[in-house]
Design a protein around this motif. Structure first.
Motif, PDB file in Angstrom:
ATOM      1  N   ASN A 144       0.573  -1.478   0.225  1.00 39.07           N
ATOM      2  CA  ASN A 144       0.210  -0.003   0.267  1.00 39.07           C
ATOM      3  C   ASN A 144       0.598   0.915  -0.029  1.00 39.07           C
ATOM      4  OD1 ASN A 144       0.854   0.843   3.340  1.00 39.07           O
ATOM      5  ND2 ASN A 144      -0.661  -0.950   3.528  1.00 39.07           N
ATOM      6  N   LYS A 145       0.219   2.481  -0.006  1.00 37.82           N
ATOM      7  CA  LYS A 145       1.283   3.699  -0.564  1.00 37.82           C
ATOM      8  C   LYS A 145       1.777   3.504   1.028  1.00 37.82           C
ATOM      9  CE  LYS A 145      -3.051   5.897   2.770  1.00 37.82           C
ATOM     10  NZ  LYS A 145      -3.867   6.854   2.569  1.00 37.82           N
ATOM     11  N   ALA A 146       1.558   3.178   2.339  1.00 34.50           N
ATOM     12  CA  ALA A 146       2.531   3.515   3.277  1.00 34.50           C
ATOM     13  C   ALA A 146       3.720   2.140   3.244  1.00 34.50           C
ATOM     14  CB  ALA A 146       2.116   3.124   5.055  1.00 34.50           C
ATOM     15  N   ASP A 147       3.314   1.512   2.276  1.00 37.22           N
ATOM     16  CA  ASP A 147       4.815   0.342   2.388  1.00 37.22           C
ATOM     17  C   ASP A 147       5.808   0.908   0.923  1.00 37.22           C
ATOM     18  OD1 ASP A 147       3.816  -1.775   3.743  1.00 37.22           O
ATOM     19  OD2 ASP A 147       2.520  -2.474   2.282  1.00 37.22           O
ATOM     20  N   MET A 148       5.161   2.432  -0.025  1.00 34.52           N
ATOM     21  CA  MET A 148       5.649   2.415  -1.495  1.00 34.52           C
ATOM     22  C   MET A 148       6.876   3.811  -0.666  1.00 34.52           C
ATOM     23  SD  MET A 148       4.489   1.077  -3.836  1.00 34.52           S
ATOM     24  CE  MET A 148       4.943  -0.363  -2.442  1.00 34.52           C
ATOM     25  N   ARG A 149       5.725   4.161   0.182  1.00 35.92           N
ATOM     26  CA  ARG A 149       7.083   5.293   0.880  1.00 35.92           C
ATOM     27  C   ARG A 149       8.339   4.596   1.818  1.00 35.92           C
ATOM     28  NH1 ARG A 149       1.481   7.526   3.328  1.00 35.92           N
ATOM     29  NH2 ARG A 149       0.796   9.374   1.946  1.00 35.92           N
ATOM     30  N   ASP A 150       7.866   3.403   2.480  1.00 36.13           N
ATOM     31  CA  ASP A 150       8.890   3.285   3.539  1.00 36.13           C
ATOM     32  C   ASP A 150      10.212   1.955   2.119  1.00 36.13           C
ATOM     33  OD1 ASP A 150       7.657   3.234   5.507  1.00 36.13           O
ATOM     34  OD2 ASP A 150       7.017   1.300   5.670  1.00 36.13           O
ATOM     35  N   ALA A 151       9.542   2.037   1.485  1.00 33.58           N
ATOM     36  CA  ALA A 151      10.742   1.398   0.076  1.00 33.58           C
ATOM     37  C   ALA A 151      11.298   2.756  -0.428  1.00 33.58           C
ATOM     38  CB  ALA A 151       9.947   1.191  -1.259  1.00 33.58           C
ATOM     39  N   ALA A 152      10.605   3.911  -1.130  1.00 31.80           N
ATOM     40  CA  ALA A 152      11.354   5.091  -1.016  1.00 31.80           C
ATOM     41  C   ALA A 152      12.114   5.561   0.395  1.00 31.80           C
ATOM     42  CB  ALA A 152      10.354   6.421  -1.218  1.00 31.80           C
TER      43      ALA A 152
END
Length: 240
Positions: free
Chosen positions: A131-139
């Motif tokens: 989800n969006k939180a995962d994408m932010r963590d990846a970034a």
């Protein structure tokens, strides 16, 4: 799901034999790093590399490099082993040092590059699901990886962090002379009497990759390299 299937396909097609070879001769040894870095999906297994390196009781180690890159954390563990070895380690960029392979060069005492070879630095890539939180963590993780690479390059070259960041943001390909000019390598080596190494990797996943004609090679070597090209291109296209 597509990214997972592509990763699995790349792993299933991995060659059984790792292109990691070491030769010792008296007080010197040569280790060949010709392939994609990272034992999980690439060709150069970092654990095997570390075992090979620590088993060399020599004064000088020559690392022969021709690699389009690979797993940045695998490269980091290889860099640590290089730094901790008692020997003087000299990197020789025979054809291409791109992406994670440039980090390995930064860990060596000296770096030389063959005239006609290439050197490329860029921002780290990854494949992320969630989800969006995962994408932010990846970034956030990618930013931390990039910061570590910037520090490596800056320490080696003496360039400012801003200049390094600009090169990485642009995905910058350096010629051999430019690699030395900007401090990533110590010297350019001329190949006399035979054709020098020229990258034959499939680099279409990179946006600024130069076009280069591959030198004539033995069919078996060319077949092995073509296999590596297909797998690396497949993996690096997955994030898009």
């Amino acid at each position: 799901m597509k990214a997972i299937k592509l990763l699995q396909l790349a792993r299933d097609n991995a060659s059984a034999s790792m292109p990691l070879r070491a030769e010792a001769d008296g007080t010197q040894a040569t280790v060949y790093l010709h392939g994609v870095i990272g034992g999980w999906w690439g060709d150069i297994d970092e654990t095997e590399f570390i075992k090979t390196l620590t088993g060399l009781n020599v004064d000088v180690i020559h690392l022969r490099i021709d690699s389009p890159g690979g797993d940045v954390f695998a490269a980091r563990s290889m860099m640590t082993a290089i730094n901790q070895h008692k020997a003087k380690v000299i990197a020789h960029v025979d054809g291409l040092a791109a992406s994670a392979a440039t980090g390995i060069c930064m860990a060596c005492n000296e770096v030389e590059i063959t005239q006609g070879a290439g050197f490329m630095i860029h921002n780290a890539w990854t494949i992320a699901l969630g989800n969006k939180a995962d994408m932010r963590d990846a970034a956030s993780l990618l930013e931390k990886i990039d910061a570590g690479l910037v520090n490596d390059y800056a320490r080696r070259t003496g360039k400012t962090a801003d200049e390094i960041v600009g090169w990485m943001d642009a995905e910058t390909w350096f010629t051999a002379d430019e690699t030395v000019e900007h401090g990533f390598a110590d010297r350019v080596v001329e190949v006399v009497g035979k054709r020098g190494s020229s990258n034959a990797w499939n680099l279409s996943a990179y946006k600024n990759a130069p076009t280069a004609q591959a030198p004539s090679q033995d069919d078996s070597i060319l077949e092995h390299r073509n296999e590596l090209e297909r797998r690396f291109s497949l993996l690096e296209r997955a994030p898009a």
